[in-house]
Write a protein that holds these residues in place. Structure first.
Motif, PDB file in Angstrom:
ATOM      1  N   ASN A  51     -31.389 -80.953  64.776  1.00  0.00           N
ATOM      2  CA  ASN A  51     -32.099 -79.754  64.026  1.00  0.00           C
ATOM      3  C   ASN A  51     -32.486 -81.126  63.138  1.00  0.00           C
ATOM      4  O   ASN A  51     -33.273 -80.704  62.259  1.00  0.00           O
ATOM      5  N   GLN A  52     -31.695 -82.387  63.079  1.00  0.00           N
ATOM      6  CA  GLN A  52     -32.319 -82.947  61.708  1.00  0.00           C
ATOM      7  C   GLN A  52     -33.478 -84.109  62.033  1.00  0.00           C
ATOM      8  O   GLN A  52     -34.520 -84.760  61.123  1.00  0.00           O
ATOM      9  N   VAL A  53     -33.703 -83.911  63.198  1.00  0.00           N
ATOM     10  CA  VAL A  53     -35.381 -84.883  63.849  1.00  0.00           C
ATOM     11  C   VAL A  53     -35.679 -83.190  64.835  1.00  0.00           C
ATOM     12  O   VAL A  53     -36.618 -83.267  65.540  1.00  0.00           O
ATOM     13  N   GLY A  93     -23.657 -87.966  52.135  1.00  0.00           N
ATOM     14  CA  GLY A  93     -24.893 -88.172  50.944  1.00  0.00           C
ATOM     15  C   GLY A  93     -25.027 -87.804  52.572  1.00  0.00           C
ATOM     16  O   GLY A  93     -24.604 -87.817  53.886  1.00  0.00           O
ATOM     17  N   CYS A  94     -27.447 -87.480  52.806  1.00  0.00           N
ATOM     18  CA  CYS A  94     -27.448 -86.591  54.287  1.00  0.00           C
ATOM     19  C   CYS A  94     -28.743 -87.362  54.340  1.00  0.00           C
ATOM     20  O   CYS A  94     -29.093 -87.312  53.385  1.00  0.00           O
ATOM     21  N   LEU A  95     -29.451 -87.975  55.226  1.00  0.00           N
ATOM     22  CA  LEU A  95     -30.514 -88.115  55.981  1.00  0.00           C
ATOM     23  C   LEU A  95     -31.739 -87.169  55.521  1.00  0.00           C
ATOM     24  O   LEU A  95     -32.945 -87.442  55.175  1.00  0.00           O
ATOM     25  N   SER A  96     -31.372 -85.583  55.080  1.00  0.00           N
ATOM     26  CA  SER A  96     -31.703 -84.572  54.872  1.00  0.00           C
ATOM     27  C   SER A  96     -32.134 -84.659  53.152  1.00  0.00           C
ATOM     28  O   SER A  96     -32.842 -83.328  52.993  1.00  0.00           O
ATOM     29  N   GLN A 135     -17.435 -83.508  60.752  1.00  0.00           N
ATOM     30  CA  GLN A 135     -17.874 -82.376  60.242  1.00  0.00           C
ATOM     31  C   GLN A 135     -18.724 -82.458  59.349  1.00  0.00           C
ATOM     32  O   GLN A 135     -19.242 -81.307  59.805  1.00  0.00           O
ATOM     33  N   HIS A 136     -19.037 -83.174  59.256  1.00  0.00           N
ATOM     34  CA  HIS A 136     -20.682 -83.197  58.524  1.00  0.00           C
ATOM     35  C   HIS A 136     -21.998 -82.708  59.463  1.00  0.00           C
ATOM     36  O   HIS A 136     -22.716 -82.094  59.925  1.00  0.00           O
ATOM     37  N   GLU A 137     -22.162 -83.816  60.261  1.00  0.00           N
ATOM     38  CA  GLU A 137     -22.532 -83.255  61.505  1.00  0.00           C
ATOM     39  C   GLU A 137     -22.849 -81.807  62.342  1.00  0.00           C
ATOM     40  O   GLU A 137     -23.421 -80.906  62.427  1.00  0.00           O
ATOM     41  N   PHE A 138     -21.468 -81.459  62.365  1.00  0.00           N
ATOM     42  CA  PHE A 138     -20.935 -80.044  63.243  1.00  0.00           C
ATOM     43  C   PHE A 138     -21.392 -78.635  62.267  1.00  0.00           C
ATOM     44  O   PHE A 138     -21.595 -78.339  62.431  1.00  0.00           O
ATOM     45  N   ASP A 139     -22.000 -79.515  60.472  1.00  0.00           N
ATOM     46  CA  ASP A 139     -21.993 -78.741  60.081  1.00  0.00           C
ATOM     47  C   ASP A 139     -23.571 -78.484  60.153  1.00  0.00           C
ATOM     48  O   ASP A 139     -23.462 -77.277  60.607  1.00  0.00           O
ATOM     49  N   HIS A 140     -24.141 -79.848  60.363  1.00  0.00           N
ATOM     50  CA  HIS A 140     -25.362 -79.504  60.640  1.00  0.00           C
ATOM     51  C   HIS A 140     -25.777 -78.669  61.511  1.00  0.00           C
ATOM     52  O   HIS A 140     -26.220 -77.701  61.723  1.00  0.00           O
ATOM     53  N   LEU A 141     -25.241 -78.738  63.013  1.00  0.00           N
ATOM     54  CA  LEU A 141     -25.473 -78.123  63.984  1.00  0.00           C
ATOM     55  C   LEU A 141     -25.549 -76.484  63.951  1.00  0.00           C
ATOM     56  O   LEU A 141     -25.809 -75.406  63.970  1.00  0.00           O
TER      57      LEU A 141
HETATM   58 NI    NI Z   1     -26.405 -84.773  57.286  1.00  0.00          NI
END
Ligand code: NI
Length: 170
Positions: A51-53, A93-96, A135-141
């Motif tokens: 979802n970040q893309v 940090g986060c690319l978004s 966990q960071h990426e799972f959160d994104h989902l």
């Molecule tokens: Ni992120």
């Protein structure tokens, strides 16, 4: 070939959407994931969720080995956390959310399950940075960002900082 993928930043609705399961792991998906990986390596991110893309589907990629110069891409499709334990803290940090970093508390160890690029299920034990990145990426989902996990005060400071950044960019 389809147009280049772009990283979506805070403020766009798709980042807050709960992603839906992948139903078909096919060549189109593998091609999309390859393009995501190219982008992640280009911007030197540790991880990138679909979802970040702009695609609210349940998969993400990560590579925590980049700094060693020996890349090892990990792909998690329809990931699940089966068990979690312990506590750890890391400056994330986060690319978004470019330019912002803050300490976040996470579970120290995970037992996870997901599908690979051929649609085969696998399970893995993760700890250290791998567990944190997962966990960071799972959160994104789930539509969750690391700033949601900050204390109310820190979040308030973040909001002010972000507002200032956004006004500078205009
Ligand atoms: Ni992120």
């Amino acid at each position: 070939m389809s147009e280049d993928l772009k990283i979506i930043t805070l403020g766009e609705a798709v980042l807050r959407e709960k992603a839906t399961p992948v139903e078909d792991i096919n060549g189109e998906l593998r091609d999309f994931i390859q393009r995501m990986a190219d982008l992640m390596y280009k911007v030197r991110g540790l991880g990138l969720a679909a979802n970040q893309v702009g695609l609210p589907k349940r998969f993400f990629i990560m590579d925590i080995t980049q700094k060693d110069g020996n890349p090892k891409l990990e792909v998690y499709i329809n990931p699940e956390i089966l068990a979690k334990e312990g506590e750890t803290e890391y400056e994330e940090g986060c690319l978004s959310i470019p330019g912002y970093y803050a300490k976040v508390e996470r579970f120290a160890k995970l037992h996870v399950r997901a599908l690979d690029l051929d649609g085969r299920p696998f399970e893995r034990e993760l700890e250290g940075l791998a567990a944190i990145a997962f966990q960071h990426e799972f959160d994104h989902l789930e539509g969750v960002l690391f700033i949601d996990r900050l204390s109310p005060l820190k979040r308030e400071l973040f909001k002010r900082w972000w507002k200032k950044q956004s006004s500078l960019k205009r």
